[in-house]
Enzyme design. Sequence first.
Site, PDB file in Angstrom:
ATOM      1  N   ILE A   1       0.830  -1.208   0.000  1.00 54.22           N
ATOM      2  CA  ILE A   1       0.000   0.000   0.000  1.00 54.22           C
ATOM      3  C   ILE A   1       0.862   1.255   0.000  1.00 54.22           C
ATOM      4  O   ILE A   1       0.354   2.360   0.102  1.00 54.22           O
ATOM      5  CB  ILE A   1      -0.980   0.006   1.192  1.00 54.22           C
ATOM      6  CG1 ILE A   1      -0.232  -0.081   2.519  1.00 54.22           C
ATOM      7  CG2 ILE A   1      -1.978  -1.128   1.075  1.00 54.22           C
ATOM      8  CD1 ILE A   1      -1.122   0.131   3.740  1.00 54.22           C
TER       9      ILE A   1
ATOM     10  N   ILE B   1      16.613  -2.742  10.369  1.00 57.35           N
ATOM     11  CA  ILE B   1      15.967  -2.042   9.252  1.00 57.35           C
ATOM     12  C   ILE B   1      16.417  -2.703   7.954  1.00 57.35           C
ATOM     13  O   ILE B   1      17.611  -2.778   7.648  1.00 57.35           O
ATOM     14  CB  ILE B   1      16.344  -0.544   9.272  1.00 57.35           C
ATOM     15  CG1 ILE B   1      15.830   0.097  10.568  1.00 57.35           C
ATOM     16  CG2 ILE B   1      15.770   0.169   8.050  1.00 57.35           C
ATOM     17  CD1 ILE B   1      14.347  -0.086  10.850  1.00 57.35           C
TER      18      ILE B   1
ATOM     19  N   LYS C   1      16.125   3.171   2.845  1.00 58.18           N
ATOM     20  CA  LYS C   1      15.573   4.347   2.158  1.00 58.18           C
ATOM     21  C   LYS C   1      14.042   4.401   2.280  1.00 58.18           C
ATOM     22  O   LYS C   1      13.470   5.433   2.658  1.00 58.18           O
ATOM     23  CB  LYS C   1      15.971   4.279   0.688  1.00 58.18           C
ATOM     24  CG  LYS C   1      15.784   5.544  -0.093  1.00 58.18           C
ATOM     25  CD  LYS C   1      16.544   5.388  -1.414  1.00 58.18           C
ATOM     26  CE  LYS C   1      16.300   6.522  -2.364  1.00 58.18           C
ATOM     27  NZ  LYS C   1      17.199   6.404  -3.532  1.00 58.18           N
TER      28      LYS C   1
ATOM     29  N   GLU D   1       3.177   1.572  11.922  1.00 54.69           N
ATOM     30  CA  GLU D   1       2.318   2.232  12.913  1.00 54.69           C
ATOM     31  C   GLU D   1       3.139   3.156  13.817  1.00 54.69           C
ATOM     32  O   GLU D   1       2.744   4.283  14.098  1.00 54.69           O
ATOM     33  CB  GLU D   1       1.593   1.205  13.793  1.00 54.69           C
ATOM     34  CG  GLU D   1       1.226  -0.112  13.131  1.00 54.69           C
ATOM     35  CD  GLU D   1       0.214  -0.002  12.030  1.00 54.69           C
ATOM     36  OE1 GLU D   1      -0.689   0.844  12.112  1.00 54.69           O
ATOM     37  OE2 GLU D   1       0.338  -0.769  11.049  1.00 54.69           O
TER      38      GLU D   1
END
Lengths: 328, 207, 710
Positions: C461, C601, C605, C677
């Site tokens: 999304i 991570i 980017k 979130e």
Amino acid sequence: MNPFIYTRPADTGAAIKSLSRGNQAFFLAGGTNLVDMMKMGVVVPEKIVDINRLPLRNIEAVQSGLRLGALATNSEVADHPDVLKNYPLLSLAINAGASPQLRNMATVGGNLLQRTRCPYFFDLTMPCNKRAPGSGCGALAGFNRMHALFGASDKCIAVNPSDMSVALAALDAVVHVRGAGGDREIKFEDFHRLPGDEPQLDNTLAKGELIMAVDLPPSAFTKHVHYLKVRDRSSYAFALISVAVALDLDKDNNIKDVRLAMGGVAHKPWRLRASEDFLKGRSATEDNFKQAAQIAMQGAKAYQYNQFKLKLAPNTILQALKTASGQV
Amino acid sequence: MQNDLQNYENPRDESRRDFLKQSSLLSAIALTPGAIRRAAENKWDEKIADEMGKVPLSLEVNGVPYNLKIDPRVTLLDLLREQLHLTGSKKGCDRGQCGACTVHADGARINSCLSLAVTNDGKKITTIEGLSRGDELHPMQEAFIKHDGFQCGYCTSGQIMSAVALVKEGRTQCAEQISEFMSGNICRCGAYSNIVKAIQEVKNQQS
Amino acid sequence: MDKSLIGDPLSRVDGRLKVTGGAKYSGEWELPGLAYGVLVPATITNGSVVSMDVKAAERAPGVLAVITPFNTPGVPGFKPDASQPVRGLKLFNDKLIYFNGQPIALVVAESFEKATHAASLVKASYQQDVFETDFDKNRDKGVVPQGGKYKDYVRGEADAYKKAPVVIEQEYRQPSEMHNPMELHVTIAAWDGDDKVTVYTKSQGVIGTQRSIANAFGLKPENVQVNSRFVGGAFGSSLRTWPHEIASVMAAKLLKRPVKLTLTREQMFTLVGHRPLTIQKIGLGATSDGKLVGITHESISQTAVYEEFTEGSVNVSRFLYESPNANTRYKVIPLNVGVPAPMRGPGEATGSFALESALDELAFALKMDPIELRLKNYTERDPERNLPWSSKYLKECYTRGAERIGWENRPSKPGTLREGEWLAGYGIGCGAFGAFRGRALAKVRMMADGTVNIQSATSDIGPGTGTAMTLIASDLLGVPAGRITFELGNSSFPTAPTQGGSSTVSSVGSAVHDACMAFKQKMYALAGMPENSSDPIDYVAVLKQHNLPFFELTEESQSSQQAKNYSMYSFSAHFAKVHVHPLTGAVKVKRLIAVVDAGRIVSYKTASSQMIGGAVGGIGMALTEEAIFDHKYGRYVNGNFADYHVPVNADIQDIEAIFIDKPDPYINPIGTKGIGEISLIGVAAAIANAVFNATGKRVRELPITPDKLI
């Protein structure tokens, strides 16, 4: 959107004639307001008279000042060298409104005819005397945060949403119109009207009249000007309060002349004549500005959700005056 | 070409209106009952009325000329997306409130959702599909990739079309000016700061 | 070309498609004979449709069908079952109206213009019943939500805060907010015969949508093909299959033609969920040196009368800080509104605004630095579940954020720092969100030329799912990113969970990880090398040696038993610096530093962009966003993009994301905890606290618009 007849007249005469022949006929210029209202069913034209090809797009110096053709786009006006040099307030006000894309479409004439953003006006299921005379005013006892402080009636408390018009009111512009009966001039302050008992009428144009141009008289307000727009986000939003200020100061910081107008507070751009009268001849001090701001609020009447404007309006006037006079 | 199209005040307009109101061509024409039934079944009257309600439109999109007859209600955005199948221009609000539909009309950035297609007669339209030259991306497209000026990508075409125009307009003096003059393009993913960086890079390349 | 490593700043793998307009979103597929559907909304707020006049609409040019409750062909799965509580809206299945804007008809026509016009001709007469949309008027009608998840929670003693030496007791209000993704919700449905359907729809989970449509129409799941390759944002609004999606499938079946149904922006305010209006009461009790002795957190939020949704606001108060006593309570008020839905940072975004604001109030009352107060109540274990954290680096978040924003410049006395004509202030707001991992499958296929294709029925999304997956595969397989394609958004791909709850990289990334590892082992075996070898391998040569045109395998991946011994959360600390204009009340967020402990991570980017984007959403929540009702009519008065203010470019200045970037050892093989979130949670409080620091005005009702500060 309902089906409609689309016409593209060759000249202004044909355009005016074409409009008068249709009951629900509308001139279409930039379309930024009209097409939106057609999509929402707020206006239901039988005929669209596309005037975009009429030769009304020039911006030119005339004997009485600067003439803005009715079809000059907002961007063309805001960026025009003569406007930037002699009427910087107008450029500031235009660029405070809408978005660059919309300003590339919207025209001088269309902006003058821009209708209110009152939510009740746009929602066909709710009452609105402006859209459906006699249906009532949904905003009066409804959500009226964006609504008027001055000159409203119990039929309508909507505000005029234009930024450009606030500057034009301050600059004493003159509107040139042409109708079946010939040409006439309307002083800018007389162009828009207060709602009274006929809120469906935004302005004093007669049926079938076409705006040809707006003239700006020669102006001394080339330096100390400001357009301050307070809104719910930093850009691309309608004004809670906006203030147009133009000051002509002498070398001792005395006010030779001043123009003040407010947006977001009335059914028309709200010229602050009493505040101007107070400031003329006085020195440009914060104290005088404060008093002028208070004077501007005489006769203000707020509703349930726009009480804050009673404080925000004078604050904005004060801040705009301070900025225009270089005191911040 | 433009002259032919300019004077589109059709004297038949009013009569066509009447025709539409009558809504049935069939009553006016003598036809055998069988033919009437077949015509009705095939909705011929509707199709004829439909055709008569259409307006000629000639325009150039990304250098390609089109000569069309269209329903005058069709917006430039819907013409591009639904009829020319150029779906790069996006519909996010259909009311000039988001900028996803931004295209260039004769070089100026506009909201194609508020522009009736017929009013663009004779104009040159550029959409995101017309920005790159073959495989070679426009520097703004490259910069958007490099600076990650998008996430979901739905506002991106509008952002890039707006950004290309912005640089041409010269509104790139500082980040604040870029932000202000890019505020007609909403990005719900919140890629604004990367968009500003992409624009600054293109501006610096050019100066 | 070298392989990429997990953590590299790879540019989005679908970037080129997105900047050229080549990315096809669900409403953009060309199907022969496509018809256009437009919904007709009800204009009453409660009651039923008595009769409808659709003659004019049916006669309008180009109209193919007008589907109403009076002529609906029906949906096989909509069988009334009295034993089941009503869940979800079943369009046209009955004549009841639960909220204003509920669709009462679907008009399908040859063109969008014709369908829209015909829709305006549909007339209905209603039986109008009394309706309730006014949250404040109905506040005493709150009920405890169904389901064990929302029962009252007590640790130690309830309301213990009241007896503490220093007490804060306040109420915080957050209005209804709209997801408002840029893409309009849209579905194209095309049947093949009467037992197969292909659907292009805006979905965060193609498998979930496939299941819903199969159930509704009594089809085998494999006969329902759901595509959602590009999704123009969602933020939770596409987590479920909405009634209009079912309606478009129904219309396509009736007409035996493909039908495209696009909601208008205005319809998206009622038909695809919202973050519900919520009022929270926080009670904090502390010793005079700042040790918490009690936390009470009560939440009451709106839901729909036809379906219950609970905004999980209070959970955060059970575990974020050490306190011997804590109790929480949920209530919901059923109103005549469209049902809410999870919106980015569901529950915690709302809850952290209240808790973190209250903590700031406590720090002020104690004359204590807000960071010091948080450190004083730091927990090294999850006090709610009494489990160790799988990993927690929130302290590092405090330190690095404070340093980066220049926390030492924060005035201890509010309203005292001026920068030019502006009042300046600093604030902190923290957040946490559960780190989840679901069962997922991925298929890895390598062609003879060494190019790799990976498939999984996940979605993107916007975060850059394909980019993250490509990085994982490139790192593990040793194949350059440019030679890897990752495909998603197709229900025929190996099963993956719905994209939600910040769990995609954790779930699908693990599947890709495991599939790549298994693939590698198989290739080593084929090459006659030890399976766990780390020597370089020439895949192309191996494939050639075995005369294989390609080699593929599918791997399933899910959470380990060991993981259950730990409490897993991502944590964040947001630091804001604001300017407030003393006369106009304008607020500018000058700087926002988001420091995040989200484990490892994977895609630096796109992760940075996602963090910054969440912060922008938080700025909207803090300063601009509010959906407003007129309770006389039960309708939104700002249901559009001009009057519902999401932030624009000019609202955004300097936002920076900082990652702690330490792998979580237990959650999954990659060590990633999720950021979608957490990027938003805590931002609104950081800004509200900064506004207090700048002005001395405590705003407990969002959004903080100019009128609240003058």
